[in-house]
Design a protein around this motif. Structure first.
Motif, mmCIF file in Angstrom:
data_model
loop_
_atom_site.group_PDB
_atom_site.id
_atom_site.type_symbol
_atom_site.label_atom_id
_atom_site.label_comp_id
_atom_site.label_asym_id
_atom_site.label_seq_id
_atom_site.Cartn_x
_atom_site.Cartn_y
_atom_site.Cartn_z
ATOM 1 N N HIS A 1 -18.960 -8.937 10.352
ATOM 2 C CA HIS A 1 -20.013 -7.958 10.616
ATOM 3 C C HIS A 1 -19.489 -6.863 11.552
ATOM 4 O O HIS A 1 -19.652 -5.666 11.276
ATOM 5 C CB HIS A 1 -21.232 -8.666 11.230
ATOM 6 N N HIS B 1 -16.917 -3.070 -4.230
ATOM 7 C CA HIS B 1 -17.618 -4.324 -3.946
ATOM 8 C C HIS B 1 -17.175 -5.427 -4.909
ATOM 9 O O HIS B 1 -16.963 -6.575 -4.513
ATOM 10 C CB HIS B 1 -19.125 -4.083 -4.044
ATOM 11 N N ASN C 1 -16.921 3.921 -1.808
ATOM 12 C CA ASN C 1 -17.901 2.831 -1.706
ATOM 13 C C ASN C 1 -18.701 2.599 -2.982
ATOM 14 O O ASN C 1 -19.860 2.205 -2.933
ATOM 15 C CB ASN C 1 -18.871 3.067 -0.539
ATOM 16 N N HIS D 1 -14.844 -13.613 3.815
ATOM 17 C CA HIS D 1 -15.024 -12.159 3.882
ATOM 18 C C HIS D 1 -13.727 -11.405 3.659
ATOM 19 O O HIS D 1 -12.733 -11.676 4.334
ATOM 20 C CB HIS D 1 -15.566 -11.740 5.252
ATOM 21 N N ILE E 1 -12.765 -7.372 3.837
ATOM 22 C CA ILE E 1 -13.270 -6.038 4.159
ATOM 23 C C ILE E 1 -12.184 -5.031 3.771
ATOM 24 O O ILE E 1 -11.139 -4.947 4.431
ATOM 25 C CB ILE E 1 -13.624 -5.897 5.667
ATOM 26 N N CYS F 1 -10.091 -1.599 3.354
ATOM 27 C CA CYS F 1 -9.900 -0.426 4.212
ATOM 28 C C CYS F 1 -8.782 0.439 3.635
ATOM 29 O O CYS F 1 -8.330 0.201 2.524
ATOM 30 C CB CYS F 1 -9.624 -0.849 5.652
ATOM 31 N N ASN G 1 -16.463 1.856 9.442
ATOM 32 C CA ASN G 1 -17.389 2.931 9.067
ATOM 33 C C ASN G 1 -17.964 3.619 10.311
ATOM 34 O O ASN G 1 -19.165 3.638 10.528
ATOM 35 C CB ASN G 1 -18.514 2.331 8.195
ATOM 36 N N ARG H 1 -11.400 3.598 4.505
ATOM 37 C CA ARG H 1 -12.046 3.110 3.288
ATOM 38 C C ARG H 1 -11.029 2.943 2.165
ATOM 39 O O ARG H 1 -10.061 3.686 2.086
ATOM 40 C CB ARG H 1 -13.095 4.123 2.819
ATOM 41 N N ARG I 1 -17.035 -4.620 9.637
ATOM 42 C CA ARG I 1 -17.668 -3.723 8.652
ATOM 43 C C ARG I 1 -18.224 -2.475 9.334
ATOM 44 O O ARG I 1 -18.253 -1.397 8.744
ATOM 45 C CB ARG I 1 -18.784 -4.452 7.894
ATOM 46 N N GLN J 1 -13.762 -6.605 -3.975
ATOM 47 C CA GLN J 1 -13.881 -7.387 -2.734
ATOM 48 C C GLN J 1 -14.322 -8.821 -3.042
ATOM 49 O O GLN J 1 -13.725 -9.786 -2.557
ATOM 50 C CB GLN J 1 -14.897 -6.688 -1.833
#
Ligand SMILES: *Cc1c(COP(=O)(O)O)cnc(C)c1O
Length: 372
Positions: free
Chosen positions: A207, A35, A30, A49, A51, A53, A214, A231, A210, A38
């Motif tokens: 949302h 970021h 992370n 979006h 995300i 993984c 996690n 991740r 995400r 992304q």
């Protein structure tokens, strides 16, 4: 089949310091690089979006979890694809419903989808096989009519364009409710280990997802839903960020190679070269797959191997005939196309570093075998 070493040579001067930087700053998980990648991928795809993984199989599973699919819900997908798609459906105790594909583009068959829909159907997973989108416009119409979710499995078509009948364009993986992709090293956008991502234009679903990736956490140590640990690590993100800048030129190199193969095989009746929709950017040739007519396919595979030419049979067994996914409800007559394709297809080396000499050698050997 792929030349990752040759590709690495071209980006080594960017990749090595980028990896070194992650090691120095030790933000392995992370970190800011994840970021950054992304955001860059969101911009490239034109999707709200992304995300990241751990891999493409997780991406599919997480997409289905995010949609709130429940045990017993039926999910329709293609019989002619990699097992990951049906595997996650079964793992989540959803009911996989495999259907036949088209003989030309190898993608899920619309009529077969319509026939398979029941009151329990909740989602359809079209797989953009070998680098070209399924007929998404028609599939989205079916979804609307029957109130279904569409999950694009975009592991093989990142960077491909989908052209609507009115001429509008969208990137593969941004057309439906949610999409998954894989950054496995041999994919069109591959990292140096495992990686994957989920795409969606829905703020709410993004949302939810995400949190799911996690451990179901939306607030630290508050677990609102059952999640997973999935991740993308910072080193992989650093590699992907560099390769993303080259993705269009990589896909162009694949297309150029495909055109050269097409040219070499154009007068050979026993070979059917890949079907393509519309404009060149619609197909990114994750695989270059031929259909052989009246050719001893296994003999050809052995002959190519003997000449040190790699080749692959994707896929040799339809999913409905795999032990893990057999179901008494399936009727062989409904899988006419897949049952035929598994006997006819052969995929040739396809990557960003193929040169004219290699393509000429490969195609000459194939033609030599066919002409006996
Ligand atoms: C590669 C692939 C996957 C799985 O991706 P992994 O990153 O290997 O888990 C899923 N679906 C399709 C169609 C693929 O080609």
């Amino acid at each position: 089949m792929v030349d990752l070493k040759g590709q690495y040579k071209g980006i080594k001067d960017a990749v090595n310091p980028a990896i070194q930087e992650i090691i120095e700053n030790t933000s392995f998980i992370n970190g800011p690089k994840v970021h950054e990648f992304q955001k860059n991928l969101e911009n490239y795809l034109g999707v709200k979006h992304v995300i990241p993984c751990a891999n493409g199989t997780d991406a599919l599973q997480i997409a289905m979890m995010g949609l709130g699919l429940k045990p017993g819900d039926e999910v329709i997908t293609a019989d002619f694809t990699f097992a990951a798609t049906v595997e996650v459906i079964a793992l989540l105790q959803l009911t996989p419903v495999l259907v036949d594909v088209n003989p030309d583009d190898f993608n899920i068959d619309l009529e077969a989808i319509k026939k398979a829909i029941t009151p329990k159907t909740k989602a359809i997973v079209p797989v953009h096989l070998f680098g070209q989108c399924a007929n998404m416009e028609a599939i989205m119409d079916i979804a609307e009519e029957h109130d279904l979710y569409i999950i694009e499995d975009n592991a093989q078509a990142i960077g491909a364009t989908y052209t609507y009948s009115n001429g509008n364009k969208a990137k593969a993986g941004t057309i439906s409710h949610v999409a998954s992709t894989s950054f496995f090293p041999s994919k069109n956008l591959g990292c140096y280990g495992d990686g994957g991502a989920i795409f969606t234009n829905s703020d709410e679903l993004a949302h939810t997802i995400r949190g799911i990736v996690n451990h179901g956490m939306y607030e630290r140590y508050h677990h609102d839903v059952v999640g997973v640990n999935s991740r993308l690590d910072s080193i992989q993100a650093a590699v992907l960020d560099i390769k993303l800048k080259n993705l269009d030129s990589y896909n162009k190199a694949r297309r150029t190679a495909a055109n050269k193969y097409n040219e070499a095989f154009k007068n050979i009746d026993e070979i059917i070269t890949p079907f393509e929709y519309g404009t060149p950017e619609n197909h990114v040739f994750h695989q270059y797959t031929l259909k052989l007519k009246g050719v001893d396919r296994d003999g050809l595979v052995a002959f190519l191997n003997k000449n040190d030419i790699p080749c692959g049979v994707y896929y040799p067994i339809p999913l409905h005939r795999q032990k893990a996914y057999e179901d008494a409800r399936y009727n062989e007559a409904d899988f006419e196309v897949t049952n035929q394709l598994v006997k006819e297809v052969i995929s040739l080396p396809m990557h960003t570093e193929l040169d004219d000499e290699q393509i000429a050698f490969i195609s000459e050997k194939i033609i030599q075998f066919i002409n006996g």
